[in-house]
Write a protein that holds these residues in place. Structure first.
Motif, PDB file in Angstrom:
ATOM      1  N   SER A 293      32.382  36.493  40.910  1.00 37.86           N
ATOM      2  CA  SER A 293      32.858  35.853  39.452  1.00 37.86           C
ATOM      3  C   SER A 293      34.287  35.690  39.153  1.00 37.86           C
ATOM      4  O   SER A 293      34.952  36.570  39.597  1.00 37.86           O
ATOM      5  CB  SER A 293      32.269  37.094  38.484  1.00 37.86           C
ATOM      6  OG  SER A 293      32.758  36.761  37.143  1.00 37.86           O
ATOM      7  N   PHE A 294      34.944  34.619  38.824  1.00 40.23           N
ATOM      8  CA  PHE A 294      36.180  34.711  38.694  1.00 40.23           C
ATOM      9  C   PHE A 294      36.695  35.082  37.270  1.00 40.23           C
ATOM     10  O   PHE A 294      37.975  34.765  37.047  1.00 40.23           O
ATOM     11  CB  PHE A 294      36.466  32.995  38.776  1.00 40.23           C
ATOM     12  CG  PHE A 294      36.231  32.325  40.056  1.00 40.23           C
ATOM     13  CD1 PHE A 294      37.122  32.797  40.959  1.00 40.23           C
ATOM     14  CD2 PHE A 294      35.324  31.684  40.465  1.00 40.23           C
ATOM     15  CE1 PHE A 294      36.860  32.389  42.464  1.00 40.23           C
ATOM     16  CE2 PHE A 294      35.006  31.344  41.761  1.00 40.23           C
ATOM     17  CZ  PHE A 294      36.113  31.474  42.758  1.00 40.23           C
ATOM     18  N   SER A 295      36.092  36.249  36.888  1.00 42.31           N
ATOM     19  CA  SER A 295      36.548  36.929  35.818  1.00 42.31           C
ATOM     20  C   SER A 295      37.502  38.179  36.257  1.00 42.31           C
ATOM     21  O   SER A 295      37.358  38.186  37.424  1.00 42.31           O
ATOM     22  CB  SER A 295      35.418  37.394  34.779  1.00 42.31           C
ATOM     23  OG  SER A 295      34.775  38.219  35.520  1.00 42.31           O
ATOM     24  N   PHE A 296      38.030  38.494  35.532  1.00 47.50           N
ATOM     25  CA  PHE A 296      39.083  39.944  35.980  1.00 47.50           C
ATOM     26  C   PHE A 296      38.040  40.829  36.696  1.00 47.50           C
ATOM     27  O   PHE A 296      38.454  41.458  37.669  1.00 47.50           O
ATOM     28  CB  PHE A 296      39.921  40.373  34.557  1.00 47.50           C
ATOM     29  CG  PHE A 296      40.513  41.411  35.095  1.00 47.50           C
ATOM     30  CD1 PHE A 296      41.674  41.226  35.857  1.00 47.50           C
ATOM     31  CD2 PHE A 296      40.328  42.707  34.664  1.00 47.50           C
ATOM     32  CE1 PHE A 296      42.741  42.544  36.236  1.00 47.50           C
ATOM     33  CE2 PHE A 296      41.012  43.962  35.028  1.00 47.50           C
ATOM     34  CZ  PHE A 296      42.190  43.716  35.821  1.00 47.50           C
ATOM     35  N   GLU A 297      36.808  41.287  35.864  1.00 48.71           N
ATOM     36  CA  GLU A 297      36.053  42.277  36.472  1.00 48.71           C
ATOM     37  C   GLU A 297      35.388  41.855  37.509  1.00 48.71           C
ATOM     38  O   GLU A 297      35.235  42.717  38.465  1.00 48.71           O
ATOM     39  CB  GLU A 297      35.167  42.370  35.409  1.00 48.71           C
ATOM     40  CG  GLU A 297      35.437  43.183  33.929  1.00 48.71           C
ATOM     41  CD  GLU A 297      35.961  42.053  32.900  1.00 48.71           C
ATOM     42  OE1 GLU A 297      35.730  40.872  33.342  1.00 48.71           O
ATOM     43  OE2 GLU A 297      36.623  42.487  31.916  1.00 48.71           O
TER      44      GLU A 297
ATOM     45  N   LEU B  63      36.537  39.879  40.017  1.00 48.01           N
ATOM     46  CA  LEU B  63      37.648  39.778  41.127  1.00 48.01           C
ATOM     47  C   LEU B  63      38.052  41.404  41.460  1.00 48.01           C
ATOM     48  O   LEU B  63      38.156  41.612  42.629  1.00 48.01           O
ATOM     49  CB  LEU B  63      38.896  38.995  40.692  1.00 48.01           C
ATOM     50  CG  LEU B  63      38.760  37.633  40.679  1.00 48.01           C
ATOM     51  CD1 LEU B  63      40.120  36.957  40.079  1.00 48.01           C
ATOM     52  CD2 LEU B  63      38.533  36.974  41.960  1.00 48.01           C
ATOM     53  N   CYS B  64      37.944  41.982  40.511  1.00 47.96           N
ATOM     54  CA  CYS B  64      38.370  43.453  40.777  1.00 47.96           C
ATOM     55  C   CYS B  64      37.222  44.320  41.566  1.00 47.96           C
ATOM     56  O   CYS B  64      37.405  44.986  42.364  1.00 47.96           O
ATOM     57  CB  CYS B  64      38.675  44.292  39.417  1.00 47.96           C
ATOM     58  SG  CYS B  64      40.104  43.941  38.625  1.00 47.96           S
TER      59      CYS B  64
ATOM     60  N   SER C 230      37.751  42.963  45.084  1.00 49.49           N
ATOM     61  CA  SER C 230      38.963  43.172  45.891  1.00 49.49           C
ATOM     62  C   SER C 230      39.422  44.554  45.831  1.00 49.49           C
ATOM     63  O   SER C 230      39.967  44.987  46.818  1.00 49.49           O
ATOM     64  CB  SER C 230      40.219  42.360  44.897  1.00 49.49           C
ATOM     65  OG  SER C 230      40.319  42.893  43.806  1.00 49.49           O
TER      66      SER C 230
END
Length: 163
Positions: free
Chosen positions: A138-142, A144-145, A148
């Protein structure tokens, strides 16, 4: 006051036999003053060390008979030579054997591939890859976190365990 010339040249009061020629021909002077104080004056290219600290060249440096004095990291002053005053013949100091000097610091042994840090690092990378495969990214902040953080943490742990 008595001054002792120290170096490789045979006309010194204390002659240091140094075939590597790290000790200068006229390396230093040691002065025993009438009041009992002692100073050393470095006049060399490769330095004089008092208790492991290089003294400033051409400056009287106060010393005592309990100090460890080394010339060009090669030969140590034998205080017994000074106590035999006056010295009628040159006293000789044989230098200590030279150890090879390397320009690099030894590396720590690498950890085995089964160290706990490496195992946990690989598990974290696996968790990150599993999150990508099962849920997509999902390219949302959550999103990606979630992917990553375990991968980056795993890489860091593997790198640290390898050092």
């Amino acid at each position: 006051m008595k001054t002792y010339k120290i170096g490789r040249n045979p006309d010194n009061d204390i002659v240091i036999k140094d075939q590597s020629q790290h000790v200068s021909r006229y390396h230093a002077t040691l002065t025993v003053n009438d009041n009992g104080t002692i100073t050393i004056n470095d006049q060399s290219t490769n330095g004089t060390y008092v208790n492991g600290v290089k003294v400033k060249s051409r400056v009287d440096y106060p010393v005592s008979t309990s100090d460890n004095i080394v010339f060009a990291k090669t030969a140590q002053l034998d205080w017994n030579l000074i106590s035999r005053a006056p010295i009628l013949k040159p006293a000789y100091i044989a230098p200590e054997p030279q150890k090879p000097v390397s320009s690099y610091a030894p590396q720590k042994a690498k950890s085995s591939s089964t160290s706990p840090g490496k195992i946990i690092g690989w598990i974290l990378i696996g968790v990150g890859i599993l999150a990508i495969i099962t849920g997509g990214v999902s390219f949302s902040f959550e999103g990606l976190c979630a992917v990553s953080v375990p991968i980056i943490g795993g890489i860091i742990l593997i790198n640290k365990a390898g050092k």
